[in-house]
Design a protein around this motif. Structure first.
Motif, mmCIF file in Angstrom:
data_model
loop_
_atom_site.group_PDB
_atom_site.id
_atom_site.type_symbol
_atom_site.label_atom_id
_atom_site.label_comp_id
_atom_site.label_asym_id
_atom_site.label_seq_id
_atom_site.Cartn_x
_atom_site.Cartn_y
_atom_site.Cartn_z
ATOM 1 N N GLU B 82 -14.261 -4.053 0.579
ATOM 2 C CA GLU B 82 -13.463 -2.822 0.695
ATOM 3 C C GLU B 82 -12.941 -2.401 -0.684
ATOM 4 O O GLU B 82 -12.932 -1.205 -1.015
ATOM 5 C CB GLU B 82 -12.290 -3.030 1.671
ATOM 6 N N THR B 86 -14.061 1.108 -2.385
ATOM 7 C CA THR B 86 -13.028 2.104 -2.710
ATOM 8 C C THR B 86 -13.097 2.480 -4.191
ATOM 9 O O THR B 86 -13.053 3.661 -4.548
ATOM 10 C CB THR B 86 -11.620 1.553 -2.366
ATOM 11 N N ASP B 89 -16.284 4.639 -4.877
ATOM 12 C CA ASP B 89 -16.213 6.067 -4.537
ATOM 13 C C ASP B 89 -15.604 6.866 -5.685
ATOM 14 O O ASP B 89 -16.082 7.946 -6.040
ATOM 15 C CB ASP B 89 -15.390 6.275 -3.254
ATOM 16 N N ALA B 128 -8.119 12.894 -4.590
ATOM 17 C CA ALA B 128 -7.877 12.249 -3.294
ATOM 18 C C ALA B 128 -8.191 10.751 -3.373
ATOM 19 O O ALA B 128 -7.518 9.932 -2.728
ATOM 20 C CB ALA B 128 -8.735 12.913 -2.211
ATOM 21 N N GLU B 129 -9.193 10.372 -4.157
ATOM 22 C CA GLU B 129 -9.553 8.952 -4.284
ATOM 23 C C GLU B 129 -8.440 8.141 -4.948
ATOM 24 O O GLU B 129 -8.239 6.977 -4.623
ATOM 25 C CB GLU B 129 -10.856 8.792 -5.082
ATOM 26 N N HIS B 132 -6.226 6.983 -2.337
ATOM 27 C CA HIS B 132 -6.814 5.895 -1.533
ATOM 28 C C HIS B 132 -6.673 4.547 -2.241
ATOM 29 O O HIS B 132 -6.361 3.537 -1.624
ATOM 30 C CB HIS B 132 -8.313 6.149 -1.295
ATOM 31 N N ILE B 133 -6.933 4.571 -3.559
ATOM 32 C CA ILE B 133 -6.874 3.319 -4.325
ATOM 33 C C ILE B 133 -5.445 2.765 -4.317
ATOM 34 O O ILE B 133 -5.234 1.572 -4.072
ATOM 35 C CB ILE B 133 -7.354 3.551 -5.780
ATOM 36 N N ALA B 135 -3.127 3.257 -2.137
ATOM 37 C CA ALA B 135 -2.786 2.795 -0.783
ATOM 38 C C ALA B 135 -3.418 1.428 -0.516
ATOM 39 O O ALA B 135 -2.785 0.542 0.081
ATOM 40 C CB ALA B 135 -3.268 3.815 0.252
ATOM 41 N N LEU B 136 -4.655 1.244 -0.964
ATOM 42 C CA LEU B 136 -5.335 -0.038 -0.742
ATOM 43 C C LEU B 136 -4.593 -1.181 -1.438
ATOM 44 O O LEU B 136 -4.319 -2.226 -0.829
ATOM 45 C CB LEU B 136 -6.778 0.041 -1.254
#
Lengths: 194, 172
Positions: B82, B86, B89, B128-129, B132-133, B135-136
């Motif tokens: 994951e 992530t 991307d 947006a990525e 995500h990073i 948050a991960l």
């Protein structure tokens, strides 16, 4: 993407070399599993899977290199070349559909814009002069629809397709050279026997 | 590309299990060393280095899977996958933006508006990525994944991360 085969019956308390040899032989076999399929440039999935198989082999050669007496670096160089070429082909195989999707996205934006303008006009008072109303609508529509982008996207698609053809021709040449040079036999020989 | 950290204590007669611990933990610490720079987002090379390290870690985990119990190992591998995906991307978008920016220099009048439109759209996706990073890594910290992962590797290989103390090449 094809999953790597599970390595069975390996004793992790043995020394690194025999274990590495067993794993590497399986992964070499996985590269060669695609040798017939990749002769057809239309087999996009198999070309991608061979790239992944080469990538796995490359990392393993880097990790396990220390366990062998023979220097594996020359083999690594050859594996990197194949992986890079297949990677460049894959990039084009991804970019062409992505550009086509971008054309769809532009079309969808255009529809949304037209709908919004029509709704806006319907909500306003009825225009006295339909021709003037039409020209006003058209001017605002043309300003917002990004029509000038489309021919360029088509040109980019054509450019990527040409590059893909050239890259595939280079890959085929390298792959034939590798086979003629008995790459598999040389590498397996370098790993030795138990 | 960031140079791989040297794996300490490797030698031709090492046991597979011990090699597993040394390589996996070195690659793990190597990857995590780029975490702050990646989250800061000021230099795209930090994310690139982290992505490369994460792929090295995944490759090491694939290679040394037989040293770990299959059932519990899959969960750890999934988590690392994951992270790689992530970062991948975001990196793919960085590469694409960089690539199209390069094409822009030689583009003709036909291609130019198309490339500018594409780059603008990709920049939105890239923003947006970043979310995500962040948050991960927030989730991984909350789950204390780093500590659990290092303890798991130590339990099955006998190699303890703090004792191995992996370092970047210039510290080796």
């Amino acid at each position: 993407m094809a999953k790597p085969a599970r390595i069975r019956g390996l004793d992790p308390d043995r020394r690194l070399r025999p274990c590495a040899r067993t794993i590497l032989r399986v992964r070499i076999g996985e590269v060669y599993a695609y040798e017939r399929a990749v002769l057809d440039p239309q087999n996009v999935t198999e070309l991608h899977d061979m790239r992944i198989a080469f990538k796995r082999l490359r990392y393993l050669l880097e990790i396990f290199g220390i366990a062998f007496e023979t220097d594996l670096e020359p083999f690594l160089e050859e594996v990197r070349t194949m992986q890079d070429l297949l990677g460049d082909i894959h990039d084009r195989d991804v970019q062409v559909p992505a550009l086509a999707e971008h054309l769809d996205w532009l079309a969808a934006r255009e529809s949304e814009l037209a709908r919004a303008l029509v709704h806006e006009q319907a909500a306003a008072d009825a225009p006295a002069d339909p021709d003037r109303a039409y020209h006003a609508f058209r001017a605002r529509f043309e300003a917002g629809r990004r029509a000038d982008e489309r021919p360029g996207v088509h040109a980019l698609i054509a450019r990527r397709r040409r590059e893909r053809d050239e890259l595939y021709a280079r890959f085929l040449e390298e792959w034939r050279r590798l086979r003629a040079g008995r790459f598999r036999e040389r590498l397996e020989g370098a790993l030795g026997t138990a | 590309m960031a140079k791989a950290w040297e794996v300490r204590g490797m030698h031709p007669r090492i046991r597979f299990r011990e090699a597993a611990g040394r390589v996996v933990l070195t690659r793990w610490r190597e990857m995590m060393s780029y975490r702050e720079g990646t989250l800061l987002g000021e230099d795209i090379e930090e994310l690139h280095a982290m992505r490369v390290s994460s792929r090295r870690l995944r490759a090491a985990m694939d290679a040394f899977e037989p040293a770990f119990p299959r059932s519990s190992f899959r969960g750890h591998l999934r988590q690392v996958k994951e992270i790689t995906d992530t970062l991948g991307d975001a990196r793919d978008l960085d590469v694409a933006i960089d690539g199209y920016t390069g094409v822009l220099e030689t583009a003709d009048e036909l291609e130019r508006p198309a490339i500018e439109g594409l780059i603008a759209r990709m920049r939105d996706a890239r923003a947006a990525e970043t979310v995500h990073i962040a948050a991960l890594f927030q989730r991984l910290a909350a789950e204390e994944f780093a500590g659990r992962f290092e303890a798991y590797v130590a339990e099955h290989t006998g190699v303890v991360a703090d004792r191995l103390d992996p370092r970047p090449p210039h510290h080796a």
